[in-house]
Design an enzyme around this catalytic site. Sequence first.
Site, PDB file in Angstrom:
ATOM      1  N   ASP A   1     -10.747   5.819  34.339  1.00 17.35           N
ATOM      2  CA  ASP A   1     -10.253   4.466  33.460  1.00 17.35           C
ATOM      3  C   ASP A   1     -10.246   4.879  32.139  1.00 17.35           C
ATOM      4  O   ASP A   1     -10.547   5.760  31.862  1.00 17.35           O
ATOM      5  CB  ASP A   1     -11.237   3.318  33.807  1.00 17.35           C
ATOM      6  CG  ASP A   1     -10.614   2.064  33.974  1.00 17.35           C
ATOM      7  OD1 ASP A   1      -9.486   1.773  33.411  1.00 17.35           O
ATOM      8  OD2 ASP A   1     -11.085   1.179  34.602  1.00 17.35           O
TER       9      ASP A   1
ATOM     10  N   ASP B   1      -3.533  -4.497  34.627  1.00 17.57           N
ATOM     11  CA  ASP B   1      -4.091  -4.815  35.982  1.00 17.57           C
ATOM     12  C   ASP B   1      -3.245  -5.843  36.739  1.00 17.57           C
ATOM     13  O   ASP B   1      -2.722  -6.604  35.990  1.00 17.57           O
ATOM     14  CB  ASP B   1      -5.524  -5.347  35.746  1.00 17.57           C
ATOM     15  CG  ASP B   1      -6.576  -4.428  35.410  1.00 17.57           C
ATOM     16  OD1 ASP B   1      -6.332  -3.084  35.338  1.00 17.57           O
ATOM     17  OD2 ASP B   1      -7.747  -4.761  35.386  1.00 17.57           O
TER      18      ASP B   1
END
Length: 458
Positions: free
Chosen positions: A155, A235
């Site tokens: 991430d 996202d």
Amino acid sequence: MASLAGRLLGLASLASAFVSRDGTGRLPAMGWNSWNEYECNISEGVFITVARQLVDLGLKDLGYEYVNIDDCWSDKELRRDATTGELIPDAEKFPRGIVKVAEEVHSLGLKLGIYSDAGTDTCGGYAGSLGYEELDAATFSKWGIDSEGQDLKYDNCNVPPEWADEYEYIPEEPANNAPPGYDWGTSNTAKRYRVMHDALQRQNRTIQYSLCAWGHAHVERWGNSTGHSWRMWGDIFPAWKGKEKWSWGLMPIVNQASLFWNYTDFGSHNDWDMLEVGNGDLTIEENRSHFALWCALKSALIVGTPLDTLALRKPILDILSNKELIDFNQDPVYGASAMPYKWGNDRPANTSDRDHPAAFWVGTSVKGIHVFLLNTHDTAVNMRAVFAEIPPLKSGGKGYLVHDMWTGEDLGIFRKYFELEVKAHDTAALTITKADGKASSNGLRCLSSLTLSFRETS
Ligand SMILES: *[C@@H]1O[C@H](CO)[C@@H](O)[C@H](O)[C@H]1NC(C)=O
Ligand SMILES: *[C@@H]1O[C@H](CO)[C@@H](O)[C@H](O)[C@H]1NC(C)=O
Ligand SMILES: *[C@@H]1O[C@H](CO)[C@@H](O)[C@H](O)[C@H]1NC(C)=O
Ligand SMILES: *[C@@H]1O[C@H](CO)[C@@H](O)[C@H](O)[C@H]1NC(C)=O
Ligand SMILES: *[C@@H]1O[C@H](CO)[C@@H](O)[C@H](O)[C@H]1NC(C)=O
Ligand SMILES: *[C@@H]1O[C@H](CO)[C@@H](O)[C@H](O)[C@H]1NC(C)=O
């Protein structure tokens, strides 16, 4: 123009693509990830249960093989071992350590995935890997134990100021202040991800490396030489369009894919984020479009819906189990994504619209030519696949056999076009083969058992 393109490719083109010798990462990853269902509320039991369910539901046999641990698996307070510096798994969530989960998952013939972050802390505030890449790569490798593959989702939260990029590119707000010809492969973002790539390369095990860089710093331009796949946008959340905080519905993501599809090929995959099929308030048509398009784009197919109720949610299980769509996604011979051949919605090609992205898509597989017709509208519309408009097809001859990838049925032989009604927010998925006897044997077998409808057109 040529010299600009040459400079843009720059350093990245000197490195070879990150295709591992054992084939890891050649095709889009398939599996399950804990985030959408559990967020931080994870435990050893979740992953072992999910592994069994992937087997019991028949999903493993269809290729879903990764059981991926997302954020929040390590000890938030202790963070790292005071002596070795190794990440410490949360002892309440994983009382026997990650090693034991890996063993159980492997014993079912599945692969375990883990998560970290190219910053000081993960998005959830757990220890990140920046500055610890070598140690963490070795730790993940050690925990995997045997020779099964593994997945690292890496991430992009909590990047310290000294690692900020000189120039910024964020796909949702594409203000680009870099000078012309700037090589994004030299950005700090690329460097942070490349350090982990180098560390993973030094391990004995192949680890599928999934860059969760949200499209920043034009990751698609250097992702090919750095990882197996890379997130291209913020996202996802289970909505048709629009956004909520940093999460986006399906249509804005498909819109970006319509402009960047060409960075995907074997070992090199744009990642349009995990599947929300079965989540939130999507209609059945929206669930279908989501899966068909993610298969068509050759995005990773990472399920994020509760598996313990999936057998009862037959329509959703059927969507996730559609073998014809999965076969397109996992084609062994053709690695490219489907591409828009016409924008539809009265728009010129290669233009952006986050509510009504490109509607007419085509891709090639060993089974033939596949056409995906996306209805972005709130009412049913008739959509027409005109063969003369579809680059790999030419109108005429004995026509084309059109096959429905959703129902598995042949729809007939057509000379110039095929038209059907597509429900609001649904996607028709068709396989088209020549009807002159050179169709695939599967197509011919189906032929004999069907009443064929010929449609003459002007
Ligand atoms: C990935 O890199 C390899 C080696 O440089 C190159 O041959 C291939 O075309 C690249 N793939 C894409 C989709 O850019
Ligand atoms: C967390 O997970 C456990 C078991 O997996 C469940 O019993 C519990 O209700 C969950 N808690 C929350 C807050 O979702
Ligand atoms: C790689 O494997 C060899 C042989 O199994 C072992 O001796 C070596 O320590 C391993 N290296 C790493 C970095 O784990
Ligand atoms: C993808 O298409 C864009 C726009 O035409 C082009 O600039 C870029 O070089 C292409 N990239 C690859 C890897 O084909
Ligand atoms: C599509 O998925 C959503 C989320 O689970 C679900 O609520 C909806 O019922 C699904 N559609 C159908 C008809 O199964
Ligand atoms: C749209 O962009 C693609 C590259 O991504 C290019 O191949 C195609 O020719 C463009 N279409 C038009 C009509 O300009």
